[in-house]
Enzyme design. Structure first.
Site, PDB file in Angstrom:
ATOM      1  N   SER A  13      54.637 -20.156 -16.895  1.00 30.87           N
ATOM      2  CA  SER A  13      54.598 -19.086 -17.895  1.00 30.87           C
ATOM      3  C   SER A  13      53.573 -18.055 -17.456  1.00 30.87           C
ATOM      4  O   SER A  13      52.629 -18.373 -16.710  1.00 30.87           O
ATOM      5  CB  SER A  13      54.200 -19.650 -19.264  1.00 30.87           C
ATOM      6  N   TYR A  17      47.625 -23.792 -24.712  1.00 31.80           N
ATOM      7  CA  TYR A  17      48.817 -23.539 -23.901  1.00 31.80           C
ATOM      8  C   TYR A  17      48.430 -22.880 -22.585  1.00 31.80           C
ATOM      9  O   TYR A  17      48.968 -23.225 -21.533  1.00 31.80           O
ATOM     10  CB  TYR A  17      49.782 -22.656 -24.682  1.00 31.80           C
TER      11      TYR A  17
END
Length: 238
Positions: free
Chosen positions: A133, A146
């Protein structure tokens, strides 16, 4: 690809979103695709659609990974797509259980699956695509858990590349930005549909198929080429 030369791919997290789209794209290019995730009912429908094979897989469970590896056997391509986020808490209010889940799912899950298939991938001059990501190189407020997990995936990808660069294995990190996959946000916000949908309002969004096209393209490249990393975002995300 002819019947005797058909290549084999395994896509994790294939029950929805980027994983399902990637499986469809690879199958359309002639790959035999094993689709793996926990939700076997969804996988079976996808497998029937694309002529693939559904495999139950919980990447946080080593026994599940070992069982899936025994069923699938050697492969030419591993797409480590399974992952996810939970919460947007500040560090001061960090939910340690959420952080553990994110690390186990994104980082250790990737390690478990890669390790299980690595020998076969090397034997077949194979390839690993680790879906990370932009969160793995661009921190943001509320994203520490995250961010940390995806930074871990990015580091894993780089070290795997270093450790295997003189072996017949290609290793790529694919880092998407904002992709309109509602289930990702539903998990992050504990099933709050309103919050999940708000993430994608009044902005440009990528679709799962956009990322799948990158997976498909990487998988078509000659074996002497390695794409170290692709970062792909909507035009308005910087």
């Amino acid at each position: 690809m002819g019947e005797n030369t058909q290549k084999i791919a395994l896509v994790t997290g294939a029950s929805s979103g980027i994983g399902a789209a990637s499986a469809r794209a690879l199958a359309a290019d002639g790959w035999k695709v094993f689709v793996a995730a926990r939700r076997i009912d969804r996988l079976e429908k996808l497998a029937e659609e694309i002529g693939g094979t559904a495999v139950a897989l919980d990447i946080t469970d080593q026994e599940s990974v070992d069982a899936a590896a025994a069923i699938v056997g050697e492969i030419d391509l591993l797409v480590n797509n399974a992952g996810g986020a939970k919460g947007l808490d500040s560090i001061r209010n960090a939910n340690i259980d959420d952080w553990k889940w994110m690390y186990d799912t994104n980082v250790l899950g990737t390690v478990r699956v890669t390790r299980a298939f690595m020998d076969g991938l090397i034997a077949r001059d194979g390839q690993v695509i680790n879906v990370s990501s932009t969160a793995g190189d661009t921190p943001y407020v509320g994203g520490a858990g995250y961010n940390s997990a995806k930074f871990g995936v990015a580091a894993f990808n780089r070290v795997l590349r270093l450790e295997t660069h003189n072996q017949p294995l290609r290793v790529t990190e694919l880092a998407p930005g904002r992709v309109a996959t509602e289930e990702f946000s539903l998990v992050r916000f504990g099933g709050d549909k309103e919050k999940a949908e708000a993430v994608y309002e009044n902005v440009l969004n990528l679709q799962a198929e956009d990322i799948a096209e990158s997976v498909r393209w990487i998988a078509t490249l000659p074996k002497h080429m390695n794409v170290d990393k692709i970062r792909i975002t909507p035009r308005d995300q910087v």
